[in-house]
Structure formats: structure tokens, C-alpha cells
Design a protein around this motif. Sequence first.
Motif, PDB file in Angstrom:
ATOM      1  N   MET A 220       0.684  -1.281  -0.065  1.00  0.00           N
ATOM      2  CA  MET A 220       0.095  -0.154   0.064  1.00  0.00           C
ATOM      3  C   MET A 220       0.838   1.387  -0.108  1.00  0.00           C
ATOM      4  SD  MET A 220      -3.125   1.164   2.617  1.00  0.00           S
ATOM      5  CE  MET A 220      -4.126  -0.300   2.496  1.00  0.00           C
ATOM      6  N   ASP A 221       0.689   1.993  -1.079  1.00  0.00           N
ATOM      7  CA  ASP A 221       1.634   3.264  -1.094  1.00  0.00           C
ATOM      8  C   ASP A 221       0.768   4.307  -0.311  1.00  0.00           C
ATOM      9  OD1 ASP A 221      -0.571   4.062  -2.613  1.00  0.00           O
ATOM     10  OD2 ASP A 221       0.745   4.040  -4.462  1.00  0.00           O
ATOM     11  N   GLY A 222       1.353   5.642  -0.296  1.00  0.00           N
ATOM     12  CA  GLY A 222       0.806   6.613   0.729  1.00  0.00           C
ATOM     13  C   GLY A 222      -0.669   7.155  -0.003  1.00  0.00           C
ATOM     14  N   ARG A 223      -0.558   6.927  -1.303  1.00  0.00           N
ATOM     15  CA  ARG A 223      -1.785   7.454  -2.145  1.00  0.00           C
ATOM     16  C   ARG A 223      -3.024   6.640  -1.695  1.00  0.00           C
ATOM     17  NH1 ARG A 223      -4.119   6.168  -6.563  1.00  0.00           N
ATOM     18  NH2 ARG A 223      -2.496   4.586  -6.933  1.00  0.00           N
ATOM     19  N   GLN A 224      -2.844   5.189  -1.810  1.00  0.00           N
ATOM     20  CA  GLN A 224      -3.951   4.360  -1.478  1.00  0.00           C
ATOM     21  C   GLN A 224      -4.332   4.361  -0.019  1.00  0.00           C
ATOM     22  OE1 GLN A 224      -1.934   0.704  -2.703  1.00  0.00           O
ATOM     23  NE2 GLN A 224      -2.844   0.537  -4.569  1.00  0.00           N
ATOM     24  N   SER A 225      -3.423   4.715   0.808  1.00  0.00           N
ATOM     25  CA  SER A 225      -3.849   4.690   2.512  1.00  0.00           C
ATOM     26  C   SER A 225      -4.813   5.886   2.385  1.00  0.00           C
ATOM     27  CB  SER A 225      -2.441   4.811   3.310  1.00  0.00           C
ATOM     28  OG  SER A 225      -2.889   5.014   4.496  1.00  0.00           O
ATOM     29  N   PHE A 226      -4.309   7.062   2.108  1.00  0.00           N
ATOM     30  CA  PHE A 226      -4.972   8.411   2.037  1.00  0.00           C
ATOM     31  C   PHE A 226      -6.241   8.308   1.693  1.00  0.00           C
ATOM     32  CE2 PHE A 226      -6.255  12.424   0.351  1.00  0.00           C
ATOM     33  CZ  PHE A 226      -6.254  13.105   1.488  1.00  0.00           C
ATOM     34  N   GLU A 227      -6.602   7.580   0.170  1.00  0.00           N
ATOM     35  CA  GLU A 227      -7.826   7.500  -0.408  1.00  0.00           C
ATOM     36  C   GLU A 227      -8.698   6.573   0.405  1.00  0.00           C
ATOM     37  OE1 GLU A 227      -7.083   6.029  -4.177  1.00  0.00           O
ATOM     38  OE2 GLU A 227      -6.574   7.878  -4.949  1.00  0.00           O
ATOM     39  N   SER A 228      -8.243   5.569   1.069  1.00  0.00           N
ATOM     40  CA  SER A 228      -8.932   4.625   2.117  1.00  0.00           C
ATOM     41  C   SER A 228      -9.404   5.378   3.017  1.00  0.00           C
ATOM     42  CB  SER A 228      -8.110   3.246   2.389  1.00  0.00           C
ATOM     43  OG  SER A 228      -9.027   2.404   3.093  1.00  0.00           O
ATOM     44  N   PHE A 229      -8.649   6.262   3.830  1.00  0.00           N
ATOM     45  CA  PHE A 229      -9.022   6.852   4.944  1.00  0.00           C
ATOM     46  C   PHE A 229     -10.049   7.780   4.690  1.00  0.00           C
ATOM     47  CE2 PHE A 229      -8.347  10.271   7.871  1.00  0.00           C
ATOM     48  CZ  PHE A 229      -8.529   9.805   9.070  1.00  0.00           C
ATOM     49  N   GLY A 230      -9.692   8.494   3.430  1.00  0.00           N
ATOM     50  CA  GLY A 230     -10.834   9.665   3.020  1.00  0.00           C
ATOM     51  C   GLY A 230     -12.109   9.028   2.849  1.00  0.00           C
ATOM     52  N   HIS A 231     -12.371   7.758   2.173  1.00  0.00           N
ATOM     53  CA  HIS A 231     -13.226   7.513   1.689  1.00  0.00           C
ATOM     54  C   HIS A 231     -14.187   6.777   3.086  1.00  0.00           C
ATOM     55  CE1 HIS A 231     -16.171   5.161  -0.577  1.00  0.00           C
ATOM     56  NE2 HIS A 231     -16.010   3.747   0.284  1.00  0.00           N
ATOM     57  N   ARG A 232     -13.452   6.357   3.911  1.00  0.00           N
ATOM     58  CA  ARG A 232     -14.239   5.892   5.041  1.00  0.00           C
ATOM     59  C   ARG A 232     -14.790   7.105   5.879  1.00  0.00           C
ATOM     60  NH1 ARG A 232      -9.979   2.054   5.539  1.00  0.00           N
ATOM     61  NH2 ARG A 232      -9.176   3.384   7.258  1.00  0.00           N
ATOM     62  N   ASN A 233     -14.134   8.066   5.923  1.00  0.00           N
ATOM     63  CA  ASN A 233     -14.561   9.438   6.593  1.00  0.00           C
ATOM     64  C   ASN A 233     -15.619  10.140   5.995  1.00  0.00           C
ATOM     65  OD1 ASN A 233     -13.046  10.259   9.205  1.00  0.00           O
ATOM     66  ND2 ASN A 233     -11.500   9.104   7.965  1.00  0.00           N
ATOM     67  N   ASP A 234     -15.395  10.087   4.653  1.00  0.00           N
ATOM     68  CA  ASP A 234     -16.608  10.846   3.859  1.00  0.00           C
ATOM     69  C   ASP A 234     -18.065  10.107   4.187  1.00  0.00           C
ATOM     70  OD1 ASP A 234     -14.803  12.614   2.965  1.00  0.00           O
ATOM     71  OD2 ASP A 234     -14.737  11.678   0.993  1.00  0.00           O
ATOM     72  N   GLY A 235     -17.785   8.777   4.076  1.00  0.00           N
ATOM     73  CA  GLY A 235     -19.234   7.985   4.344  1.00  0.00           C
ATOM     74  C   GLY A 235     -19.594   8.179   5.748  1.00  0.00           C
ATOM     75  N   SER A 236     -18.828   8.357   6.690  1.00  0.00           N
ATOM     76  CA  SER A 236     -19.476   8.698   8.134  1.00  0.00           C
ATOM     77  C   SER A 236     -20.032   9.977   8.225  1.00  0.00           C
ATOM     78  CB  SER A 236     -18.284   8.417   9.107  1.00  0.00           C
ATOM     79  OG  SER A 236     -17.054   9.347   8.900  1.00  0.00           O
ATOM     80  N   TYR A 237     -19.123  11.082   7.299  1.00  0.00           N
ATOM     81  CA  TYR A 237     -19.814  12.283   7.393  1.00  0.00           C
ATOM     82  C   TYR A 237     -21.085  12.501   6.923  1.00  0.00           C
ATOM     83  CZ  TYR A 237     -15.240  13.962   9.824  1.00  0.00           C
ATOM     84  OH  TYR A 237     -14.330  14.066  10.626  1.00  0.00           O
ATOM     85  N   TYR A 238     -21.105  11.886   5.691  1.00  0.00           N
ATOM     86  CA  TYR A 238     -22.593  11.995   4.923  1.00  0.00           C
ATOM     87  C   TYR A 238     -23.469  11.368   5.826  1.00  0.00           C
ATOM     88  CZ  TYR A 238     -19.741  13.072   0.640  1.00  0.00           C
ATOM     89  OH  TYR A 238     -19.108  13.639  -0.137  1.00  0.00           O
ATOM     90  N   GLN A 239     -23.037  10.330   6.381  1.00  0.00           N
ATOM     91  CA  GLN A 239     -24.333   9.553   7.354  1.00  0.00           C
ATOM     92  C   GLN A 239     -24.679  10.711   8.410  1.00  0.00           C
ATOM     93  OE1 GLN A 239     -23.109   5.891   8.909  1.00  0.00           O
ATOM     94  NE2 GLN A 239     -24.884   5.870  10.367  1.00  0.00           N
ATOM     95  N   MET A 240     -23.799  11.379   8.951  1.00  0.00           N
ATOM     96  CA  MET A 240     -24.082  11.993  10.186  1.00  0.00           C
ATOM     97  C   MET A 240     -24.947  13.484   9.608  1.00  0.00           C
ATOM     98  SD  MET A 240     -20.302  11.998  11.800  1.00  0.00           S
ATOM     99  CE  MET A 240     -20.523  13.337  12.953  1.00  0.00           C
ATOM    100  N   ILE A 241     -24.445  13.935   8.455  1.00  0.00           N
ATOM    101  CA  ILE A 241     -25.121  15.214   7.855  1.00  0.00           C
ATOM    102  C   ILE A 241     -26.423  14.916   7.591  1.00  0.00           C
ATOM    103  CG2 ILE A 241     -25.236  16.738   6.031  1.00  0.00           C
ATOM    104  CD1 ILE A 241     -21.957  16.797   6.087  1.00  0.00           C
ATOM    105  N   PHE A 242     -26.734  13.717   6.634  1.00  0.00           N
ATOM    106  CA  PHE A 242     -28.079  13.429   6.248  1.00  0.00           C
ATOM    107  C   PHE A 242     -29.112  12.959   7.252  1.00  0.00           C
ATOM    108  CE2 PHE A 242     -25.734  13.284   2.138  1.00  0.00           C
ATOM    109  CZ  PHE A 242     -26.521  13.931   1.536  1.00  0.00           C
ATOM    110  N   SER A 243     -28.424  12.353   8.092  1.00  0.00           N
ATOM    111  CA  SER A 243     -29.275  12.030   9.361  1.00  0.00           C
ATOM    112  C   SER A 243     -29.791  13.339  10.290  1.00  0.00           C
ATOM    113  CB  SER A 243     -28.587  10.896  10.577  1.00  0.00           C
ATOM    114  OG  SER A 243     -27.411  11.562  10.941  1.00  0.00           O
TER     115      SER A 243
END
Length: 362
Positions: free
Chosen positions: A120-143
Amino acid sequence: MKKVGPHIILIPLLLTIPIVSSPDFDGSLSVFRVSPFQREFIRFILIIIFFYLNLLIFLPKFYSKKKYFTFIICIVISFIIMVFLPYYCTSQNIEEIQQPSMMPELQMLPPHGNRPSPPMDGRQSFESFGHRNDGSYYQMIFSSLLPFLFSFLSSLFIYRNNEKKELERSKAKAELLNLKYQLQPHFLFNILNSIYSLALLKSDDAPNGILKLSNVMRYVVQESSKDFVEFTQEINYLKDYISLQLMRTDSSLDFSYTEMVETKDLHIAPFILVNFIENAFKYGFNAAENSKISVNVIVQEGILHFSVFNNIVNHTITDEASLKVGLKNTIEHLHQVYPEKHTLIIRNNVITYEVDLKINLI
């Protein structure tokens, strides 16, 4: 809010909604130990708090005074609080939201010693982290978005509706005050004309007429600023006014007055009846003809039944325009003070004129 009582009752009732509607509710308070319920319950409390903050502070202090920037800042901060506070006040934070999706992967991994290290390079790690956090934030906002919009729009609707009613009340009060000032001089001028007629005739009734005029003027000065007066005071005022009018008539007038009042502990808007009697004497008396005027005042179970009848025998009214204005103002006065609590029927067949008025005084 002028009436606090209904809100004190309403708020606890609203707080029961998320409890009884929760799938975890089993009839006991154990539901408060469940993290998802805790989060939703806190959000529900925040919705109610924001509703009253917007209704009582944000809208009147900022929105109505066109401080739109401050108003928007307050709304945005309130929304951010509603989004994040329920999560950080419970055991389930943002990381825990992501945890269920990661648990199956962790269970399938071999022990640490035999676990292969995936490239896993740095770019993949960042994208994976960002994807998970985006999902959680979207859930919090829309709820939180729909409850927040509902609270905002409902408080805005109530505020605008209250504002509209307040403007209507202010307008009605101003119009009513204007009507009173139009009516009072009109009555006084006609009474003075009656006294003037007595003085010209050198009548012995002139002193009594002056006393009646004094009573009428005192009543007008003392009670004109009031919205309501005691019913007996208004009736005494009408009797004094009738006495003044009768002093300028003769035996050609057939006049009758009937009064039947069951309850005297009632109130009525001042000067709302006298114009009908004034018109009756203006149009219903002519010394050259047989004239008839009758006035009936009946009160039963808080309902006033007021009727005035007269023959139309005077067709040369010098101040007819003024009388029509007085009648128009009286009708408007009735609509202002007794909306949907009175009925007025006027019958005019050119020969006779009859007024039938009913007012609910309770």
C-alpha cells in the motif's frame, strides 16, 4: 411566547416520541443504555432547542431586523452542533461508525505473525481513509438534515404567522381608535343641537337637559378610551341620550322604550348602540306627521337583543351624509370588536326602518 403553559406540557409529550417509536424500547428505561437510541434522543432534544431558539431569538433578533449574516451564522452553527453533538455525547463516535464494516476483515485475517503485509503506497492509504470518513460524515449530515429543516421551517412558519396576526391586531386597534374619535364629536354635536332647541323654546326642561348633557359628556370623556365598559353604564348613557332627544319632540311622537336585562354583570364596547337611536330620531320624528319610534333592550343568557324601529317621516335631513358615515363606522366597529359574535339585520322599505342587532356579550 405569552402562553408558557401549553409548551411546558407539549415538550415532555414530544420527548416521548423517540422513546416509544424506538425499536429497542421494551417498556423499560433500558433503552437509554443503547447507543443508537442515545444518539437519536439527543438529536431530538437539539431539534426542540433549535426550534425555540430560532422562534424566540434568531428570527426576531436577526432575521426581522435584516441582520442576515448573523442569522445565517447562527443557523449554520446550530446545524453543526446538531450533526456532531449526538455522536460525541454517546459511546459511538465516528470511528465506531466505521468499525462494523472493518470487523469482518479483521476476523478473516491470520494471526499477526503470519499476516502478510499488503502493499500500500501513501496515496492508497489516504484514499482509503478519506473514503471511510466521507461515508461517516455523509451519514451524520443526512441523518440530521431533514429534522433540522423541519424544525427550521416550522419555527419560521409560526413566526411569520404570529407576525401577521400581530400586524392585524395593531391595524385593528388603530382603526378602532380612529372610529371612536370619528364617532364622539358626531354625537356631541347632535346633543348640543337638542339643548339649543330647548333654549330657543325657553323650556323648563332646559336645566334637566343640561344635567343630562353633563352626564353624557362625562361618560364620553371618561369611557371613550376603554375597549369595554359595564353594560349598565352604556344603558344609562343611552337613556340620557334618549331623554335629550325627547325634550325636542312633542305629542306627535309615539315613543316606547323596553328594557329586560337578566344579568347585569356584563360588558360591552362603548358607543356601539347609540348611532341606531340617533338615526331613529333623525328620520323618525316630524312634528307635522304622526311619528313612531320604539327601542328594545333585552339580555338573556348573555345575548343582547337590541332593536330599534321608526317610521320614516323626515325626508329633509341636513346632515344625512354625516349620519351615513356614523352608521358605516358603527357597522365597522361591530366587525372589529365582535367578529363572528354578532348579527345585524337592517330593514328599510322606504316607509319604515328597523334595526335588529344581536351580540354575544359573554
